[in-house]
Motif scaffolding. Structure first.
Motif, mmCIF file in Angstrom:
data_model
loop_
_atom_site.group_PDB
_atom_site.id
_atom_site.type_symbol
_atom_site.label_atom_id
_atom_site.label_comp_id
_atom_site.label_asym_id
_atom_site.label_seq_id
_atom_site.Cartn_x
_atom_site.Cartn_y
_atom_site.Cartn_z
ATOM 1 N N SER A 226 0.838 -1.208 0.000
ATOM 2 C CA SER A 226 0.000 0.000 0.000
ATOM 3 C C SER A 226 0.874 1.259 0.000
ATOM 4 O O SER A 226 0.526 2.268 -0.621
ATOM 5 N N GLY A 227 2.034 1.203 0.677
ATOM 6 C CA GLY A 227 2.953 2.339 0.712
ATOM 7 C C GLY A 227 3.540 2.620 -0.670
ATOM 8 O O GLY A 227 3.808 3.775 -1.032
ATOM 9 N N LEU A 228 3.711 1.561 -1.426
ATOM 10 C CA LEU A 228 4.279 1.680 -2.774
ATOM 11 C C LEU A 228 3.357 2.512 -3.672
ATOM 12 O O LEU A 228 3.793 3.426 -4.376
ATOM 13 N N LYS A 229 2.082 2.188 -3.585
ATOM 14 C CA LYS A 229 1.072 2.902 -4.388
ATOM 15 C C LYS A 229 1.025 4.382 -3.980
ATOM 16 O O LYS A 229 1.000 5.272 -4.824
ATOM 17 N N THR A 230 1.064 4.634 -2.643
ATOM 18 C CA THR A 230 1.052 6.018 -2.151
ATOM 19 C C THR A 230 2.296 6.757 -2.637
ATOM 20 O O THR A 230 2.232 7.918 -3.045
ATOM 21 N N SER A 231 3.416 6.034 -2.606
ATOM 22 C CA SER A 231 4.668 6.630 -3.037
ATOM 23 C C SER A 231 4.597 7.025 -4.523
ATOM 24 O O SER A 231 5.099 8.086 -4.924
ATOM 25 N N LEU A 232 3.946 6.188 -5.320
ATOM 26 C CA LEU A 232 3.786 6.517 -6.747
ATOM 27 C C LEU A 232 2.907 7.760 -6.902
ATOM 28 O O LEU A 232 3.225 8.663 -7.685
ATOM 29 N N ARG A 233 1.808 7.792 -6.129
ATOM 30 C CA ARG A 233 0.903 8.941 -6.234
ATOM 31 C C ARG A 233 1.654 10.231 -5.872
ATOM 32 O O ARG A 233 1.558 11.233 -6.576
ATOM 33 N N ASN A 234 2.425 10.172 -4.772
ATOM 34 C CA ASN A 234 3.186 11.357 -4.344
ATOM 35 C C ASN A 234 4.209 11.760 -5.405
ATOM 36 O O ASN A 234 4.399 12.937 -5.691
ATOM 37 N N TYR A 235 4.882 10.747 -5.973
ATOM 38 C CA TYR A 235 5.883 11.026 -7.007
ATOM 39 C C TYR A 235 5.231 11.755 -8.186
ATOM 40 O O TYR A 235 5.750 12.749 -8.695
ATOM 41 N N LEU A 236 4.043 11.229 -8.592
ATOM 42 C CA LEU A 236 3.375 11.808 -9.767
ATOM 43 C C LEU A 236 2.874 13.233 -9.512
ATOM 44 O O LEU A 236 2.815 14.050 -10.429
ATOM 45 N N GLN A 237 2.508 13.496 -8.232
ATOM 46 C CA GLN A 237 2.062 14.857 -7.907
ATOM 47 C C GLN A 237 3.209 15.860 -8.096
ATOM 48 O O GLN A 237 3.014 16.960 -8.597
ATOM 49 N N LYS A 238 4.416 15.407 -7.699
ATOM 50 C CA LYS A 238 5.575 16.317 -7.815
ATOM 51 C C LYS A 238 6.205 16.271 -9.203
ATOM 52 O O LYS A 238 6.840 17.228 -9.639
ATOM 53 N N ASN A 239 6.054 15.112 -9.861
ATOM 54 C CA ASN A 239 6.702 14.923 -11.178
ATOM 55 C C ASN A 239 5.691 14.388 -12.200
ATOM 56 O O ASN A 239 5.691 13.204 -12.516
ATOM 57 N N PRO A 240 4.781 15.237 -12.693
ATOM 58 C CA PRO A 240 3.803 14.740 -13.676
ATOM 59 C C PRO A 240 4.516 14.110 -14.882
ATOM 60 O O PRO A 240 5.623 14.549 -15.238
ATOM 61 N N VAL A 241 3.852 13.084 -15.438
ATOM 62 C CA VAL A 241 4.492 12.356 -16.545
ATOM 63 C C VAL A 241 4.800 13.323 -17.693
ATOM 64 O O VAL A 241 3.909 14.021 -18.187
ATOM 65 N N ARG A 242 6.069 13.353 -18.105
ATOM 66 C CA ARG A 242 6.500 14.309 -19.141
ATOM 67 C C ARG A 242 6.249 13.767 -20.545
ATOM 68 O O ARG A 242 5.738 14.428 -21.419
ATOM 69 N N ASP A 243 6.625 12.479 -20.717
ATOM 70 C CA ASP A 243 6.495 11.877 -22.046
ATOM 71 C C ASP A 243 6.527 10.356 -21.883
ATOM 72 O O ASP A 243 6.648 9.848 -20.771
ATOM 73 N N ARG A 244 6.427 9.646 -22.991
ATOM 74 C CA ARG A 244 6.382 8.174 -22.940
ATOM 75 C C ARG A 244 7.641 7.610 -22.267
ATOM 76 O O ARG A 244 7.578 6.667 -21.504
ATOM 77 N N GLU A 245 8.796 8.207 -22.559
ATOM 78 C CA GLU A 245 10.046 7.717 -21.989
ATOM 79 C C GLU A 245 10.031 7.821 -20.454
ATOM 80 O O GLU A 245 10.414 6.892 -19.746
ATOM 81 N N HIS A 246 9.536 8.949 -19.955
ATOM 82 C CA HIS A 246 9.428 9.146 -18.502
ATOM 83 C C HIS A 246 8.463 8.111 -17.909
ATOM 84 O O HIS A 246 8.749 7.464 -16.903
#
Ligand code: KG4
Ligand code: ZN
Length: 362
Positions: A226-246
């Motif tokens: 569950s922490g992994l999923k939260t960590s992804l959500r937090n990451y995406l909030q700070k680093n929105p997906v830039r492109d397919r490579e990202h």
């Protein structure tokens, strides 16, 4: 001994005929993935209605493709738990009706235990009993557990997820990344396209020793997603997906965290447990990175690894009929008294279940 297996615990309607617990004569699987995909996950009512619609033809096809007739079937085996209540009820009711009409025994099977058997279904595969005690990793959309199958064949969970299942972790990440359902194949595909590192690591699901959910299990054999999923959500909030490579780099780092969490716990569990092999099962065992990493783990531990063929990784009925053919499951009169058991507690001995059922028999 020909056993007809029936499986309907989640979103696959399946039937199979297996000879002597080993030789798969037919395995028919009707998947409902297209029905659930628009909803981003399995919708129980859609699942049970589809099982109702499909189960007669799936069973008929399994018998036809096995080249036998209903009269040749020696027993009917069925999943009675764990799973979705309304889905389990469809398969269990069909199996009870069929066994009663044919005058053949019914055998109730635990779905998780059956996933272990799926690693021994390939033609020419050795038998599971030759490798007892055996360590098994069952990883699907609903379950993630490390199981030790004892010398007597009795399975016991030695480690597991304390929250989300590995498949669920893939599915939730896929939704966050807009990659659709089911998530596992989509994340794997994106991860395979990644070039270079993300420069960020997702947590590998460590559990602290004083976590009350551990009970008698070892902290170093359990994991949390569950922490992994939260960590992804937090990451995406700070680093929105830039492109397919990202996106592909994120998928690769996320997949790596799940694979590492599972593989490192298996490596620890294999140390000093006296196990003679490592078997893997469940939908997530389709994951190429996980398969490769677990091969290394088994090699380092000096034991053979048993991986299911792709067609037996996900839910199927061949594993149900095959496990029943080894003598496992709830058998005899008591089986006809079985109820669909969504939260079936893993490792409860079939004889204890039988006694309980017979004690309250009408
Ligand atoms: O065993 P299964 O077919 O159904 C359950 O009993 O849950 O497993 C389905 C799960 C889904 O969560 C799906 O995303 C995951 O298995 N899955 C994968 C892959 N293929 C399916 N996970 C990772 N990599 C894959 N290639
Ligand atoms: Zn399953």
């Amino acid at each position: 001994m020909l056993i007809l297996g029936i499986e309907s615990s989640c979103d696959e309607t399946a039937a199979a005929v297996v000879r002597d617990g080993a030789e798969v004569l037919s395995s028919v699987i009707h998947t409902q993935v297209p029905l659930h995909a628009p909803h981003g996950g399995v919708v129980p009512e859609i699942a049970s209605r589809s099982h109702m619609e499909m189960i007669p033809s799936v069973i008929r096809r399994a018998v036809e493709e096995a080249g036998c007739s209903f009269a040749d079937i020696d027993a009917v085996a069925v999943t009675y738990g764990p799973g979705l209540a309304s889905s389990l009820l469809v398969g269990l009711s069909a199996a009870k009706g069929l066994a009663t009409a044919l005058g053949k025994p019914l055998i109730g099977i635990d779905h998780i235990e059956a996933h272990i058997q799926s690693a021994f279904l390939a033609p020419g595969s050795p038998r599971k009993d030759e490798f007892l005690p055996l360590l098994a990793l069952v990883v699907s959309g609903g379950h993630s557990a490390i199981i030790r199958v004892g010398r007597d064949g009795a399975p016991r969970i030695v480690g597991q997820t304390l929250d989300d299942a590995a498949g669920e972790a893939f599915d939730k990440a896929s939704q966050l990344l807009g990659l659709g359902y089911p998530g596992g194949p989509a994340i794997q595909k994106a991860a395979q396209e990644a070039h270079g590192e993300l420069g960020f690591e997702f947590p590998k699901g460590q559990i602290s020793r004083d976590n009350p959910a551990l009970g008698r299990m070892r902290a170093d054999l359990c994991f949390s997603f569950s922490g992994l999923k939260t960590s992804l959500r937090n990451y995406l909030q700070k680093n929105p997906v830039r492109d397919r490579e990202h996106l592909c780099r994120i998928a690769a780092a996320y997949q790596d965290a799940i694979v590492e969490a599972l593989a490192s716990r298996c490596a620890k569990a294999l140390k000093g447990c006296g196990c003679r092999g490592l078997a893997v099962g469940g939908g997530v065992s389709l994951n190429a990175a996980l398969r490769a990493r677990l091969k290394d783990v088994a090699e380092e531990a000096g034991v053979p690894i048993f991986l299911p063929e792709p067609r037996y990784c996900g839910d199927n009925a061949a594993m149900i009929a095959a496990l029943a053919g080894t003598g496992a499951g709830v058998r005899g009169e008591a089986a006809l008294l079985l109820d669909a058991t969504p939260n079936l507690s893993f490792g409860t001995s079939p004889s204890a279940i039988r006694e309980k059922l017979l004690a309250k028999a009408p």
